[in-house]
Design an enzyme around this catalytic site. Structure first.
Site, PDB file in Angstrom:
ATOM      1  CB  SER A   1      -0.788  -0.047   1.174  1.00  4.15           C
ATOM      2  OG  SER A   1      -1.471   1.222   1.672  1.00  4.15           O
TER       3      SER A   1
ATOM      4  CD  GLU B   1      -2.102   5.228   4.557  1.00  3.11           C
ATOM      5  OE1 GLU B   1      -1.698   5.520   5.789  1.00  3.11           O
ATOM      6  OE2 GLU B   1      -2.576   6.480   3.967  1.00  3.11           O
TER       7      GLU B   1
ATOM      8  CE1 TYR C   1      -3.732  -1.786   5.560  1.00  4.44           C
ATOM      9  CE2 TYR C   1      -2.793   0.323   4.742  1.00  4.44           C
ATOM     10  CZ  TYR C   1      -3.523  -1.099   4.459  1.00  4.44           C
ATOM     11  OH  TYR C   1      -3.743  -1.551   3.156  1.00  4.44           O
TER      12      TYR C   1
END
Ligand code: NAP
Ligand code: F7E
Length: 351
Positions: free
Chosen positions: A134, A136, A158
């Site tokens: 991701s 992220e 996460y």
């Protein structure tokens, strides 16, 4: 004699991406196996439509109960299914929620990936693996736009769990010669996006406002910017990665970034409600302890090596999602949706 169908295993088949990927692989004549969690209510809503396919592709779809926290279950399934390809999409995927349940998130997203890799290694089954990484992982990004060479700087449990998964995949690739690709996918949305992610929260909120069921949409930080693409195109990129001769890591993005404010503006404008501020409330409960302010992906490696590039850009994505939610609420799209200008597919770089 016909060639044997390829066999794919998808973790997270009940999620947004898992459902589009299952449809895509079935359309390519794969036999598709999916791992689903046991739930107290039906959680297969996103894959129900596969059973309506006139080509009866559901005959090549097999669902198995399982969980990324259960190593013995993963070991068993890999040995029984012997997949040619595995797509590891299962995850606790909500960034804000990962601050509330960090240990669970790490167990599923980080250790779950390790369990899956070990199950494959221990089984001796020769399989190609896609890992759902991701944007992220870039977190508070150190470089604009982000490329495959940009340093990771995660800003949530996460993001940190996905960084572990990314690195363990690289280590198993290099150490044990396994065919593992890390996708680094930027936000991708669709009418099947979970309703607690900001884009879908806005489009379902507008449908509820128009049908008189809701007065306001309560949101957090409106200034954050994301590189939002269209999920069905992103699952094709996953498959393309596994078709290459060598395993590698790829960024999948649109190369455009827009704020939540811009999303609100575009969505409300489409239904002719220009003064959107009066329909929005700010609730600090939706603020994150650490925010990722700006993400923007450079997909040139994927373009060059996979011949992949995004087609649906921001304005069209907003329209697709809004139309679907209005339709689901029983509202007439013709009455509510404004027509898009022809240039809606053209991106405009960083905004
Ligand atoms: P999603 O809609 O939240 O789906 C997640 C899937 O994982 C669901 O099927 C969920 O099952 C399953 N799952 C959750 N916990 C699990 C566990 N402990 N064991 C096995 N399965 C579990 O996510 P998505 O948007 O499709 O994203 C797919 C993957 O890509 C995720 O790994 C996500 O982190 C990653 N990713 C997403 C984006 C994006 O913008 N969408 C961008 C980059 C990376 P239930 O249906 O039972 O909850
Ligand atoms: O938040 C802001 C919020 O939750 C986007 C996941 O698929 O993409 C997703 O993660 C932005 C953030 O997505 C609300 O603060 C404001 O800045 O839709 P989101 P995300 O956090 O970017 C990445 C690539 C993944 O990998 C993840 O799995 O919107 N925001 N108000 C809000 N966000 C939410 N959810 N709800 C609000 O009310």
């Amino acid at each position: 004699m016909t060639e044997k169908n390829k066999v794919a295993l998808i973790t997270g088949i009940t999620g947004q991406d898992g459902s589009y990927l299952a449809e895509f692989l079935l359309s390519k004549a794969y036999e598709v196996h999916g791992i689903m969690r046991r739930a107290s209510v039906f959680n297969t809503e996103r894959i129900e439509q596969i059973y309506q396919d006139p080509h009866q592709s559901h005959r090549r779809l097999f669902l198995h109960y399982g969980d990324l926290s259960d190593a013995s279950n993963l070991n068993q399934l890999i040995k029984i299914i012997k997949p040619d390809e595995i797509y590891n999409l299962g995850a606790q995927s909500h960034v804000k929620v990962s601050f509330e349940i960090p240990e669970y998130t790490a167990n599923t997203d980080a250790l779950g990936t390790l369990r899956l890799l070990d199950a494959v290694r221990g089984s001796g089954v020769k399989t190609k693996i896609y890992q759902a990484g991701s944007s992220e992982m870039f977190g508070q990004a150190t470089q604009m736009p982000q490329t495959e060479a940009t340093a990771f700087n995660p800003a949530s449990p996460y993001g940190a769990a996905k960084v572990f998964a990314h690195h363990i995949c690289k280590i198993y690739r290099e150490g044990y010669g396994m065919f593992i690709c890390n996708g680094i996918l930027f936000n991708h949305e669709s009418p099947r996006r979970g309703k607690t992610f900001v884009t879908r929260k806005i489009t379902t909120g507008i449908a509820n406002i128009l049908s008189g069921k809701q007065e306001k949409i309560y949101l957090g930080n409106l200034e954050a910017k994301r590189d939002w693409g269209y999920a069905p195109e992103y699952v094709e990129a996953m498959w393309l990665m596994l078709k290459q001769d060598k395993p590698d890591d790829y960024i999948i993005a649109t190369g455009e970034t827009h704020s939540i404010r811009e999303f609100l503006d575009a969505a409300f404008r489409l239904v002719n409600l220009n003064n959107w501020e009066k329909y929005i409330g700010i609730d600090p409960a939706y603020y994150r302890p650490v925010e990722v302010n700006l993400l923007l992906g450079d997909y040139s490696k994927a373009k060059k090596l996979l011949d992949w590039q995004p087609k649906v850009k921001f304005a069209e994505l907003v329209k697709i999602m809004l139309e679907a939610d209005l339709k689901q609420a029983g509202l007439d799209n013709q009455k509510f949706i404004q027509h898009l200008p022809n240039h809606s597919r053209n991106g405009a770089g960083i905004k």
